[in-house]
Design a protein around this motif. Structure first.
Motif, PDB file in Angstrom:
ATOM      1  N   LEU A   1       0.968  -1.095  -0.048  1.00  8.95           N
ATOM      2  CA  LEU A   1       0.053   0.066  -0.004  1.00  8.95           C
ATOM      3  C   LEU A   1       0.948   1.114   0.166  1.00  8.95           C
ATOM      4  O   LEU A   1       1.848   1.398   0.767  1.00  8.95           O
ATOM      5  CB  LEU A   1      -0.764   0.279   1.271  1.00  8.95           C
ATOM      6  CG  LEU A   1      -1.573   1.217   1.720  1.00  8.95           C
ATOM      7  CD1 LEU A   1      -2.616   1.619   0.658  1.00  8.95           C
ATOM      8  CD2 LEU A   1      -1.865   1.229   3.168  1.00  8.95           C
ATOM      9  N   CYS A   2       0.520   2.228  -1.064  1.00  8.80           N
ATOM     10  CA  CYS A   2       1.378   3.451  -0.921  1.00  8.80           C
ATOM     11  C   CYS A   2       0.995   4.335   0.075  1.00  8.80           C
ATOM     12  O   CYS A   2      -0.184   4.733   0.453  1.00  8.80           O
ATOM     13  CB  CYS A   2       1.085   4.128  -2.191  1.00  8.80           C
ATOM     14  SG  CYS A   2       2.056   5.762  -2.175  1.00  8.80           S
ATOM     15  N   PRO A   3       1.936   4.512   1.185  1.00  2.96           N
ATOM     16  CA  PRO A   3       1.670   5.487   2.348  1.00  2.96           C
ATOM     17  C   PRO A   3       1.271   6.661   1.957  1.00  2.96           C
ATOM     18  O   PRO A   3       0.545   7.585   2.795  1.00  2.96           O
ATOM     19  CB  PRO A   3       2.686   5.146   3.245  1.00  2.96           C
ATOM     20  CG  PRO A   3       3.839   5.122   2.356  1.00  2.96           C
ATOM     21  CD  PRO A   3       3.394   4.223   1.221  1.00  2.96           C
ATOM     22  N   HIS A   4       1.551   7.146   0.866  1.00  4.05           N
ATOM     23  CA  HIS A   4       1.405   8.771   0.399  1.00  4.05           C
ATOM     24  C   HIS A   4      -0.111   9.005  -0.116  1.00  4.05           C
ATOM     25  O   HIS A   4      -0.535   9.949   0.179  1.00  4.05           O
ATOM     26  CB  HIS A   4       2.533   9.144  -0.688  1.00  4.05           C
ATOM     27  CG  HIS A   4       3.904   8.674  -0.103  1.00  4.05           C
ATOM     28  ND1 HIS A   4       4.395   9.290   0.858  1.00  4.05           N
ATOM     29  CD2 HIS A   4       4.869   7.960  -0.632  1.00  4.05           C
ATOM     30  CE1 HIS A   4       5.685   9.172   1.004  1.00  4.05           C
ATOM     31  NE2 HIS A   4       5.806   8.141   0.002  1.00  4.05           N
ATOM     32  N   CYS A   5      -0.398   7.973  -0.796  1.00  2.03           N
ATOM     33  CA  CYS A   5      -1.744   8.408  -1.740  1.00  2.03           C
ATOM     34  C   CYS A   5      -2.750   7.028  -1.491  1.00  2.03           C
ATOM     35  O   CYS A   5      -3.838   7.061  -2.044  1.00  2.03           O
ATOM     36  CB  CYS A   5      -1.553   8.466  -3.193  1.00  2.03           C
ATOM     37  SG  CYS A   5      -1.030   7.071  -4.020  1.00  2.03           S
ATOM     38  N   GLY A   6      -2.220   5.945  -0.980  1.00  5.38           N
ATOM     39  CA  GLY A   6      -3.225   5.106  -0.855  1.00  5.38           C
ATOM     40  C   GLY A   6      -3.337   3.955  -1.862  1.00  5.38           C
ATOM     41  O   GLY A   6      -4.046   3.088  -1.909  1.00  5.38           O
ATOM     42  N   GLU A   7      -2.702   3.959  -2.915  1.00  8.14           N
ATOM     43  CA  GLU A   7      -2.682   3.210  -4.157  1.00  8.14           C
ATOM     44  C   GLU A   7      -2.116   1.724  -3.482  1.00  8.14           C
ATOM     45  O   GLU A   7      -1.736   1.537  -2.885  1.00  8.14           O
ATOM     46  CB  GLU A   7      -1.755   3.631  -5.201  1.00  8.14           C
ATOM     47  CG  GLU A   7      -1.475   2.674  -6.270  1.00  8.14           C
ATOM     48  CD  GLU A   7      -2.808   2.703  -7.283  1.00  8.14           C
ATOM     49  OE1 GLU A   7      -3.503   3.676  -7.010  1.00  8.14           O
ATOM     50  OE2 GLU A   7      -2.921   1.759  -8.101  1.00  8.14           O
ATOM     51  N   THR A   8      -2.951   0.633  -4.342  1.00 10.25           N
ATOM     52  CA  THR A   8      -2.843  -0.626  -4.048  1.00 10.25           C
ATOM     53  C   THR A   8      -2.346  -1.750  -5.077  1.00 10.25           C
ATOM     54  O   THR A   8      -1.821  -2.476  -4.867  1.00 10.25           O
ATOM     55  CB  THR A   8      -3.790  -1.270  -3.270  1.00 10.25           C
ATOM     56  OG1 THR A   8      -5.114  -1.245  -3.936  1.00 10.25           O
ATOM     57  CG2 THR A   8      -4.284  -0.618  -2.024  1.00 10.25           C
TER      58      THR A   8
ATOM     59  N   LYS B   1       8.206   1.661  -5.393  1.00  7.04           N
ATOM     60  CA  LYS B   1       7.939   3.061  -5.974  1.00  7.04           C
ATOM     61  C   LYS B   1       6.217   3.000  -6.512  1.00  7.04           C
ATOM     62  O   LYS B   1       5.723   1.889  -6.856  1.00  7.04           O
ATOM     63  CB  LYS B   1       8.592   3.003  -7.481  1.00  7.04           C
ATOM     64  CG  LYS B   1       7.881   4.586  -7.807  1.00  7.04           C
ATOM     65  CD  LYS B   1       8.859   5.041  -8.878  1.00  7.04           C
ATOM     66  CE  LYS B   1       8.313   6.642  -9.521  1.00  7.04           C
ATOM     67  NZ  LYS B   1       9.350   7.177 -10.075  1.00  7.04           N
ATOM     68  N   CYS B   2       5.676   4.010  -6.124  1.00  2.00           N
ATOM     69  CA  CYS B   2       4.215   4.080  -6.302  1.00  2.00           C
ATOM     70  C   CYS B   2       4.101   4.792  -7.647  1.00  2.00           C
ATOM     71  O   CYS B   2       4.573   5.886  -7.968  1.00  2.00           O
ATOM     72  CB  CYS B   2       3.520   4.951  -5.319  1.00  2.00           C
ATOM     73  SG  CYS B   2       1.639   5.246  -5.621  1.00  2.00           S
ATOM     74  N   TYR B   3       3.337   4.103  -8.816  1.00  2.00           N
ATOM     75  CA  TYR B   3       3.319   4.654 -10.041  1.00  2.00           C
ATOM     76  C   TYR B   3       2.115   5.544 -10.287  1.00  2.00           C
ATOM     77  O   TYR B   3       1.726   5.968 -11.404  1.00  2.00           O
ATOM     78  CB  TYR B   3       3.450   3.721 -11.294  1.00  2.00           C
ATOM     79  CG  TYR B   3       4.685   3.089 -10.941  1.00  2.00           C
ATOM     80  CD1 TYR B   3       5.741   3.634 -11.765  1.00  2.00           C
ATOM     81  CD2 TYR B   3       4.948   1.789 -10.507  1.00  2.00           C
ATOM     82  CE1 TYR B   3       7.102   3.134 -11.511  1.00  2.00           C
ATOM     83  CE2 TYR B   3       6.141   1.064 -10.499  1.00  2.00           C
ATOM     84  CZ  TYR B   3       7.365   1.892 -11.140  1.00  2.00           C
ATOM     85  OH  TYR B   3       8.424   1.301 -10.833  1.00  2.00           O
ATOM     86  N   ALA B   4       1.190   5.562  -8.995  1.00  2.00           N
ATOM     87  CA  ALA B   4       0.126   6.771  -9.230  1.00  2.00           C
ATOM     88  C   ALA B   4       0.600   8.101  -8.692  1.00  2.00           C
ATOM     89  O   ALA B   4       0.427   9.010  -9.269  1.00  2.00           O
ATOM     90  CB  ALA B   4      -1.008   6.164  -8.199  1.00  2.00           C
ATOM     91  N   CYS B   5       1.455   8.246  -7.593  1.00  2.00           N
ATOM     92  CA  CYS B   5       1.879   9.390  -7.166  1.00  2.00           C
ATOM     93  C   CYS B   5       3.289   9.761  -7.415  1.00  2.00           C
ATOM     94  O   CYS B   5       3.944  10.638  -6.991  1.00  2.00           O
ATOM     95  CB  CYS B   5       1.543   9.636  -5.813  1.00  2.00           C
ATOM     96  SG  CYS B   5       2.660   8.697  -4.464  1.00  2.00           S
ATOM     97  N   ARG B   6       3.791   8.730  -7.979  1.00  2.00           N
ATOM     98  CA  ARG B   6       5.476   8.603  -8.169  1.00  2.00           C
ATOM     99  C   ARG B   6       6.392   8.816  -7.385  1.00  2.00           C
ATOM    100  O   ARG B   6       7.262   9.128  -7.257  1.00  2.00           O
ATOM    101  CB  ARG B   6       5.694  10.018  -9.286  1.00  2.00           C
ATOM    102  CG  ARG B   6       4.627  10.239 -10.431  1.00  2.00           C
ATOM    103  CD  ARG B   6       4.692   9.072 -11.201  1.00  2.00           C
ATOM    104  NE  ARG B   6       5.786   8.892 -12.218  1.00  2.00           N
ATOM    105  CZ  ARG B   6       6.073   7.874 -12.978  1.00  2.00           C
ATOM    106  NH1 ARG B   6       5.039   6.852 -13.240  1.00  2.00           N
ATOM    107  NH2 ARG B   6       7.321   7.718 -13.875  1.00  2.00           N
TER     108      ARG B   6
HETATM  109 ZN   LIG Z   1       1.193   6.923  -3.981  1.00  2.00          ZN
END
Ligand SMILES: [Zn+2]
Length: 233
Positions: free
Chosen positions: A27-34, A51-56
């Motif tokens: 789980l991305c702790p910055h934006c919640g992307e899973t 790396k989160c590819y939703a919020c980069r």
């Molecule tokens: Zn994110």
């Protein structure tokens, strides 16, 4: 197969922690992307980097835990936590440092953070329920690894052997359960509404710093010399 915490090296410790914190997957702790998430795996990339590819943004499982922003490897943290739990916090920073192969100051820092983190979590009026726990601690010889030796592997092995030797004397039948409970308290999932006690934790850490540096004589101005042998226990 039950989930298990493994402590013998960095990869094992980080992957154990990921299973504990991200029970339903990363789980991305910055934006919640899973879903649009990828594990980073370069030569110089730290173990456990994502790396989160939703919020980069990059992240690790340490985010929003007491382990965040620490240069200390995760397996050292977990071994330190186990040693403190098994010894009921009676292990001095010097002894802890010797076993973990870190400086007295680093050992003292680990001890302070862990005690403060557990104090705050223990004060929580409403413990977070329903979390599946990692229910086993694997404490055995370092498993055979068919891959070529990694940098630092010999250091990890020697540290783990010192750790196993120390807990032979310290640990009893309850140590694994208490360790797992403590670890669970320290790494509650970041989406958990009952987190957000960072302010309290910092306050407790400050108080602990004062008390741990106190050499017991309570002399004015003398408390900053407090890292001598065992004086903080
Ligand atoms: Zn994110």
């Amino acid at each position: 197969m039950p989930n298990a915490v493994r402590l013998h090296d960095e990869k094992a410790a980080v992957f154990s922690l990921e299973k504990l914190v991200w029970r339903d997957g990363p789980l991305c702790p910055h934006c919640g992307e899973t879903s649009r998430l990828g594990r980073l795996s370069g030569q110089s990339t730290p173990i456990g980097a994502w790396k989160c590819y939703a919020c980069r943004k990059p992240f690790t499982v340490r985010h929003r835990t007491i382990f965040q922003n620490s240069h200390v490897p995760m397996h050292v943290w977990l071994q330190g936590l186990y040693l403190l739990i098994a010894s009921q916090n009676r292990l001095s920073s010097q002894k802890l440092g010797q076993i973990l192969g870190v400086s007295v100051r680093t050992a003292w820092h680990l001890k302070t953070k862990i005690i403060a983190g557990l104090a705050v979590a223990g004060d929580d009026p409403e413990p977070c329920n329903g979390a599946r726990r990692i229910d086993r601690v694997v404490r055995g010889p370092v498993p055979d690894d068919p891959s070529p030796p990694q940098p630092g592997q010999a250091v990890h092995k020697a540290r783990y052997e010192r750790f196993l030797k120390a807990i032979e004397h310290l640990a009893d039948s309850r140590s694994d359960v208490l360790f797992l409970e403590a670890l669970h308290m320290l790494v509650r999932p970041s989406r958990d509404p009952c987190r957000g006690s960072g302010e309290t934790r910092r306050f407790v850490e400050q108080q602990l710093e004062l008390s741990l540096f106190d050499d017991g004589h309570r002399q004015m101005g003398g408390c900053r010399n407090g890292l001598r042998n065992g004086d903080e226990s």
